[in-house]
Design a protein around this motif. Sequence first.
Motif, mmCIF file in Angstrom:
data_model
loop_
_atom_site.group_PDB
_atom_site.id
_atom_site.type_symbol
_atom_site.label_atom_id
_atom_site.label_comp_id
_atom_site.label_asym_id
_atom_site.label_seq_id
_atom_site.Cartn_x
_atom_site.Cartn_y
_atom_site.Cartn_z
ATOM 1 N N ASP A 233 26.846 -3.935 40.723
ATOM 2 C CA ASP A 233 26.184 -2.635 40.673
ATOM 3 C C ASP A 233 26.919 -1.672 41.613
ATOM 4 N N THR B 261 15.324 -19.728 49.722
ATOM 5 C CA THR B 261 15.767 -18.324 49.669
ATOM 6 C C THR B 261 14.679 -17.398 50.193
ATOM 7 N N PRO C 88 23.484 -11.402 42.235
ATOM 8 C CA PRO C 88 24.936 -11.593 42.163
ATOM 9 C C PRO C 88 25.481 -12.491 43.271
ATOM 10 N N PHE C 89 24.763 -12.611 44.369
ATOM 11 C CA PHE C 89 25.226 -13.373 45.528
ATOM 12 C C PHE C 89 24.651 -14.790 45.567
ATOM 13 N N GLU C 90 23.846 -15.122 44.561
ATOM 14 C CA GLU C 90 23.225 -16.443 44.552
ATOM 15 C C GLU C 90 23.342 -17.146 43.196
ATOM 16 N N TYR D 160 24.644 -23.420 52.401
ATOM 17 C CA TYR D 160 24.708 -22.207 53.218
ATOM 18 C C TYR D 160 25.796 -22.455 54.247
ATOM 19 N N TRP E 175 33.094 -6.273 45.734
ATOM 20 C CA TRP E 175 33.706 -7.074 44.669
ATOM 21 C C TRP E 175 35.147 -6.654 44.413
ATOM 22 N N PRO F 33 18.429 -7.666 43.709
ATOM 23 C CA PRO F 33 19.702 -7.410 44.410
ATOM 24 C C PRO F 33 20.407 -8.667 44.908
ATOM 25 N N ASP F 34 19.671 -9.755 45.100
ATOM 26 C CA ASP F 34 20.258 -10.996 45.597
ATOM 27 C C ASP F 34 20.980 -11.785 44.507
ATOM 28 N N TYR G 101 24.191 -10.082 55.449
ATOM 29 C CA TYR G 101 24.617 -10.599 54.153
ATOM 30 C C TYR G 101 23.342 -10.857 53.368
ATOM 31 N N TYR G 102 23.393 -10.624 52.038
ATOM 32 C CA TYR G 102 24.375 -9.963 51.225
ATOM 33 C C TYR G 102 24.471 -8.482 51.601
ATOM 34 N N MET H 188 24.918 -18.124 50.946
ATOM 35 C CA MET H 188 24.849 -19.166 49.932
ATOM 36 C C MET H 188 26.202 -19.261 49.245
ATOM 37 N N PRO I 299 29.414 -12.622 38.564
ATOM 38 C CA PRO I 299 28.323 -11.848 39.164
ATOM 39 C C PRO I 299 28.150 -10.522 38.424
ATOM 40 N N THR I 300 26.919 -10.033 38.388
ATOM 41 C CA THR I 300 26.704 -8.680 37.876
ATOM 42 C C THR I 300 26.990 -7.702 39.023
#
Lengths: 132, 388
Positions: free
Chosen positions: A14, B376, B133-135, A84, A21, B130-131, A42-43, A95, A11-12
């Motif tokens: 920030d 999504t 990294p979580f997907e 999910y 993380w 923003p979504d 979430y997220y 997810m 994941p990137t």
Amino acid sequence: MIAEKRTMPAPTIDPETQEYWSAIEAGKFLLRYCNACEAPHYYPRTICPHCGSDDTEFKEASGKGIIYSYSVMRRVPVPYAIAYVTLEGTDISMMTNIVECDLDDLHVGQEVKMVFSETEGDGPPLPTFTPV
Amino acid sequence: MSINGKAYIAGAFEHPTRKAVDKSLAQLHAECAKGALEDAGLTKEDVDGYFCAGDAPGLGPLSLIDYMGLKVRHMDSTETGGSSYLIHVAHAAEAIASGKCKVALITLAGRPRAEGMATGTAPRNYGPSPDVPFEFPYAPTVVNMYAMCATRHMHEFGTTSEQLAWIKVAASHHAQHNPKAMLRDVVTVEDVVNSPLISDPLHRLDCCVISDGGGALVVVAPEIARSLNRPLVKIKGAGEAPKGQMGGRVDLTYTGAAWSGPTAFAEADVTPADIKYASIYDSFTITVLMQLEDLGFCAKGEGGKFVADGNLISGTGKLPFNTDGGGLCNNHPANRGGMTKVIEAVRQLRGEAHPAVQVPNCDLVLAHGTGGSLGTRHGSGTLILERE
Ligand SMILES: [Zn+2]
């Protein structure tokens, strides 16, 4: 068909989600809660997407859940299950992938628990789930 | 203020190509623009408003206005994926109603086939959203996101693969009459459910085609529409709605059509029972089924029964849909099906659909689209159009 290990991109990260993380690197899964409306989301965000309050904080979650929905992607070199998962004690679904499982033996409502899956390079692992 | 009766669709053009190896993206946009303006009986000198979405190259309207040599006083690049063009029609009507322009041009084009894009099966990274990294690391693709909607719909309502297959069957019955359609063979329910599973429970024939091409529309003020020698296609109502994950309170059983539909019906002051023909976004069979429920053509959970037994086939069913063959059989230019939904709706109102699929006395139609991903976040756009 047993799920093979799939190479997952890292994941990137920030500044807003660094704490999330970092906790995962330490083996903990955090869920963001709002102190104003008391709801998790979430997220994770700093400002609550439900009520708009900026009084939010992370709390450790159990890592248990049930499959809300899923699909096995078959026409790719390494088939995998995307899903999910609804987190225990909440109405929040995230997810994820279902790993270390028989891809032909998954169902909606199935109980699953979190396991961390490695990613490419130096990135943190990812929260994934496996059948209980 | 309502847009009911404030603007008309005077020009519509569908690019004939399905694979455009020898054309540039900007060229396809310009060819579509020229086609729609000629259809309306107008020229580019008449255009004073321009609309395009994320399929446009460079800086969108700035790049294409400059490329085509347009001189406009209004522009809009609303981007909601494949539904953008339905929403552009509504925004063009709003702009015309408030005096910002009189002749609005909307274009779409793309060449995913020529570029060899793995449209359905490769995860797409939307960059710094923003979504992501979580997907993105979990490999969400176009097909497995819609497949999860189908899995949940089957779980909650007992919808079956055979019921979903009827949607493809209906589209194929229409496509056999369209010489430009990519898939012209009539298929059966068995053909669909016996085609390979791509992502459970969606089979290859539950998916739309991948094609190059594009289309364009010209939306004009009432006095201009009446000065042209074309049938009058009036914009009667519109609705738009985004839907996402709601902070994690994910519900894959319904779409933004549950909001955009009622808004459009209220503005048009009609009900689903009044609609003679419907263009329904058909990236996958499940997309159609969920939108039909959300638009109110049947109750939530009853979509499977509603689409079965040929109910969507023109001439035999109660709700003829996508009479050009739709995205499921005809084309899905730029992986965005909203433009072609409006174009076939306009053909039906004008009486210009193929005679084998033309709905008799077709004076009130609906066109609806979903852009982004039902799994999504997506944008819904609904239009109700009337032959005057
Ligand atoms: Zn809150």
